[in-house]
Design an enzyme around this catalytic site. Structure first.
Site, PDB file in Angstrom:
ATOM      1  N   GLY A 223       0.832  -1.197   0.000  1.00 35.56           N
ATOM      2  CA  GLY A 223       0.000   0.000   0.000  1.00 35.56           C
ATOM      3  C   GLY A 223       0.863   1.242   0.000  1.00 35.56           C
ATOM      4  O   GLY A 223       2.049   1.191   0.363  1.00 35.56           O
TER       5      GLY A 223
ATOM      6  N   CYS B 121       5.386  -5.975   1.730  1.00 35.83           N
ATOM      7  CA  CYS B 121       5.709  -4.552   1.722  1.00 35.83           C
ATOM      8  C   CYS B 121       4.999  -3.843   2.880  1.00 35.83           C
ATOM      9  O   CYS B 121       5.358  -4.032   4.032  1.00 35.83           O
ATOM     10  CB  CYS B 121       5.376  -3.942   0.359  1.00 35.83           C
ATOM     11  SG  CYS B 121       6.138  -2.315   0.086  1.00 35.83           S
ATOM     12  N   TYR B 122       3.978  -3.019   2.625  1.00 36.99           N
ATOM     13  CA  TYR B 122       3.227  -2.381   3.702  1.00 36.99           C
ATOM     14  C   TYR B 122       2.704  -3.428   4.681  1.00 36.99           C
ATOM     15  O   TYR B 122       2.654  -3.187   5.889  1.00 36.99           O
ATOM     16  CB  TYR B 122       2.071  -1.574   3.115  1.00 36.99           C
ATOM     17  CG  TYR B 122       1.234  -0.838   4.141  1.00 36.99           C
ATOM     18  CD1 TYR B 122       1.566   0.460   4.526  1.00 36.99           C
ATOM     19  CD2 TYR B 122       0.107  -1.427   4.712  1.00 36.99           C
ATOM     20  CE1 TYR B 122       0.800   1.139   5.464  1.00 36.99           C
ATOM     21  CE2 TYR B 122      -0.653  -0.758   5.651  1.00 36.99           C
ATOM     22  CZ  TYR B 122      -0.305   0.535   6.021  1.00 36.99           C
ATOM     23  OH  TYR B 122      -1.064   1.210   6.957  1.00 36.99           O
TER      24      TYR B 122
ATOM     25  N   ASP C 262     -17.697 -12.820 -21.941  1.00 29.48           N
ATOM     26  CA  ASP C 262     -18.232 -12.959 -20.587  1.00 29.48           C
ATOM     27  C   ASP C 262     -19.689 -13.409 -20.588  1.00 29.48           C
ATOM     28  O   ASP C 262     -20.046 -14.394 -19.934  1.00 29.48           O
ATOM     29  CB  ASP C 262     -18.099 -11.641 -19.825  1.00 29.48           C
ATOM     30  CG  ASP C 262     -16.694 -11.074 -19.905  1.00 29.48           C
ATOM     31  OD1 ASP C 262     -15.759 -11.878 -20.070  1.00 29.48           O
ATOM     32  OD2 ASP C 262     -16.531  -9.850 -19.810  1.00 29.48           O
TER      33      ASP C 262
ATOM     34  N   HIS D  47       8.095  -7.411  -3.528  1.00 31.25           N
ATOM     35  CA  HIS D  47       6.830  -7.866  -4.119  1.00 31.25           C
ATOM     36  C   HIS D  47       7.039  -9.181  -4.885  1.00 31.25           C
ATOM     37  O   HIS D  47       7.474  -9.177  -6.042  1.00 31.25           O
ATOM     38  CB  HIS D  47       6.263  -6.796  -5.060  1.00 31.25           C
ATOM     39  CG  HIS D  47       5.733  -5.596  -4.351  1.00 31.25           C
ATOM     40  ND1 HIS D  47       4.445  -5.499  -3.903  1.00 31.25           N
ATOM     41  CD2 HIS D  47       6.350  -4.451  -3.979  1.00 31.25           C
ATOM     42  CE1 HIS D  47       4.269  -4.339  -3.287  1.00 31.25           C
ATOM     43  NE2 HIS D  47       5.409  -3.682  -3.326  1.00 31.25           N
TER      44      HIS D  47
ATOM     45  N   LYS E 181     -10.610 -12.478 -16.548  1.00 32.22           N
ATOM     46  CA  LYS E 181     -10.941 -12.759 -17.949  1.00 32.22           C
ATOM     47  C   LYS E 181     -10.289 -14.043 -18.464  1.00 32.22           C
ATOM     48  O   LYS E 181     -10.942 -14.843 -19.141  1.00 32.22           O
ATOM     49  CB  LYS E 181     -10.511 -11.577 -18.825  1.00 32.22           C
ATOM     50  CG  LYS E 181     -10.702 -11.788 -20.319  1.00 32.22           C
ATOM     51  CD  LYS E 181     -12.165 -11.724 -20.722  1.00 32.22           C
ATOM     52  CE  LYS E 181     -12.639 -10.287 -20.752  1.00 32.22           C
ATOM     53  NZ  LYS E 181     -13.995 -10.163 -21.335  1.00 32.22           N
TER      54      LYS E 181
ATOM     55  N   GLU F 169       4.776 -11.011  -6.077  1.00 32.09           N
ATOM     56  CA  GLU F 169       3.682 -11.236  -7.025  1.00 32.09           C
ATOM     57  C   GLU F 169       3.969 -10.690  -8.413  1.00 32.09           C
ATOM     58  O   GLU F 169       3.251 -11.027  -9.370  1.00 32.09           O
ATOM     59  CB  GLU F 169       2.381 -10.623  -6.489  1.00 32.09           C
ATOM     60  CG  GLU F 169       2.312  -9.107  -6.453  1.00 32.09           C
ATOM     61  CD  GLU F 169       2.887  -8.490  -5.183  1.00 32.09           C
ATOM     62  OE1 GLU F 169       2.522  -7.348  -4.861  1.00 32.09           O
ATOM     63  OE2 GLU F 169       3.712  -9.152  -4.514  1.00 32.09           O
TER      64      GLU F 169
END
Length: 514
Positions: free
Chosen positions: A52, A79-80, A228, A169, A370, A171
């Site tokens: 964040g 992180c945060y 979708d 991070h 998606k 990710e």
């Protein structure tokens, strides 16, 4: 239920959830304001605290109850999330000597930390940092698990409490071993099994839909012909059979030949019950004089629902449920989490729905990104060509037209958009690009054609690469392709005399211009 990701406003929060799902473990995002009762009811196997932009020691910074760390399941702070965990447990968080953004080298320190299972502690690993604060002093019971030149606590853990934190991070793709670190947390530490697949999702959703609808109620599906709504229709049809009726609304905001194509595919090839509603005039009347993009989206969403409710009453018995192809990114971008993440824009099938809608909603894809929807479509044996159509916004060309929506401007944009698609397909790039389309700008520019002065509209070409629409990078289309598109648009679309190319990524821009 898998892994709960608690959001503190990071631009990477959605990416954390995606990375966990790529490990075939279900994950979902909740705001940092989520209450403990909700968390306990979810029965997560693990919790991840996102990054964040705030400093955890500042007044008003996003917080969680310390009891989140006492749920009895492993917690990973990123992180945060690491800094907040350290603060809540009694550590000291301070501004760093210098801010650290970008690639960094980290030295692993503790071989017993399960985050590093399969790693060689003798080697340094490359990670992606994005922080200004750092953990200056660890709380009691925590051990340093990794360090860098600028972050003496690049990772830490508390063995008994099963609390873990990393300053970098894992990710993002810029941390090459990040997937392995997350896999160690999810599988080795939390003990999650790789059971979340599209096949299991289908079975779960079929049971959920049948239970919700019951044995006799009728259902309609708002069908656009895009990926979708098509997948949602196929899934619900498998659940309730002929009690489903698909409603395709020709709202006048579609691309060239779209209505005819949808009717042919769904009625003739898939043989789904389909009603086509001509509604061009009523939509354009509602949009007359409207230039605000949020107002456009809300008006279009309201009018869609009005049409659906009218068509629902014509069925015998009248339909009680409305199926929509709402996706997880739609929810994330449309609905404020009552936390640090801001509402980006209202999607017509989320924030654009009227509060007094009579139909009950069924949104079987609401938890999916998606690319997951495309895999679900493959599981349902839908045609490849349908599943790999580029995304098209629910409000259609209305949000690819800055300013007022008129018949004349729609005609210009349709012709230009058709040229863009034709040339992208001819170049063999259609399926490798997330979206490629034209945006009609509310400005005119001076040009010269046949020795005469012109003063006509400007078209922006937009093409992006993405995985799920949450982030995107502009596509480096070949110059020859851009030249061909520009030449054809200017020569074949009377009323446009200039073509420009959008080189903005998301963030800071969005994919659609409105």
């Amino acid at each position: 239920m898998g892994i709960v990701v608690i959001d503190f406003g990071s631009q990477y929060t959605q990416l954390i959830a995606r990375r966990v799902r790529e490990l075939h473990v279900y994950s979902e995002i909740h705001p940092c304001s989520v209450d403990l009762a909700t968390l306990r009811a979810l029965q997560p196997e693990g919790v991840i605290l996102s990054g964040g932009p705030a400093s955890c020691y500042e007044p008003g910074a996003p917080q969680i109850s310390p009891e989140v760390l006492e749920l009895g399941v492993p917690v990973l702070g990123i992180c945060y999330g690491l800094q907040l965990m350290g603060k809540l447990c009694g550590g000291t968080i301070t501004p760093g000597n210098k801010r650290e953004y970008g690639r960094a080298t980290v030295q692993l320190k503790d071989a017993s930390c399960k985050l590093w299972r399969g790693f060689d502690l003798a080697e340094e690993i490359t990670v992606w940092m994005s922080h200004g604060d750092r953990v200056e002093a660890l709380p009691p019971g925590f051990t340093v698990a990794a360090a860098s030149d600028n972050a003496p606590v690049a990772a830490a853990w508390h063995p008994q409490r099963r609390l873990y934190g990393v300053q970098f991070h894992p990710e993002v793709a810029h941390t090459p071993r990040g997937e392995a670190i997350l896999a160690n947390f999810v599988h080795e530490i939390c003990g999650c099994r790789s059971e979340w697949t599209m096949a299991s999702f289908v079975e779960t959703q079929l049971a959920t839909i049948r239970q919700r609808v019951g044995g006799s109620a009728r259902v309609i599906c708002g069908l656009s012909g895009g990926v979708d709504s098509s997948v949602a229709a196929a899934l619900v049809h498998r659940a309730v059979g002929e009690r489903l009726t698909c409603i395709f609304v020709d709202n006048g905001l579609l691309r060239n030949g779209e209505a005819q194509q949808v009717e042919r595919v769904f009625r003739d090839e898939l043989r789904l019950p389909l009603v086509v509603v001509p509604a061009r005039d009523r939509f354009l009347r509602r949009l007359e004089g409207i230039t605000d993009p949020e107002r456009k989206r809300v008006l279009i969403g309201n009018e869609f629902v009005a049409v659906f409710e009218e068509e629902a009453r014509k069925l015998s018995p009248p339909a009680e449920f409305l199926v929509q192809g709402t996706l997880y990114p739609d929810v994330i971008e449309s609905v404020s989490f009552k936390g640090p993440s801001a509402t980006i824009k209202t999607h017509h099938n989320v924030g654009g729905l009227p509060e007094r809608m009579q139909l009950k909603l069924i949104e079987p894809l609401r938890e999916l990104f998606k690319d997951e929807v495309r895999r679900l479509g493959e599981e349902l044996a839908l045609p490849h060509q349908m599943l790999w159509r580029q995304p098209f916004p629910g409000p259609g060309l209305a949000v690819r037209m800055i300013g007022e929506v008129t018949e004349e401007r729609l005609a210009l944009l349709r012709r230009a958009d058709a040229i863009i698609e034709e040339e992208v397909r001819a170049a063999g790039l259609y399926e490798s690009i997330w979206q490629a389309f034209g945006v009609l700008l509310p400005v005119h520019s001076v040009g010269v054609m046949g020795d005469s002065r012109t003063y006509e509209a400007v078209l922006a070409v937009r093409a992006v690469h993405s995985t799920d629409g949450m982030t995107a990078d502009w596509s480096r289309l070949p110059h020859d392709l851009l030249a061909t598109i520009s030449n054809r648009v200017i020569n074949e679309v009377r009323g446009i005399n200039r073509v420009v190319y959008d080189i903005s990524s998301k963030p800071p821009a969005t994919i659609e211009w409105e």
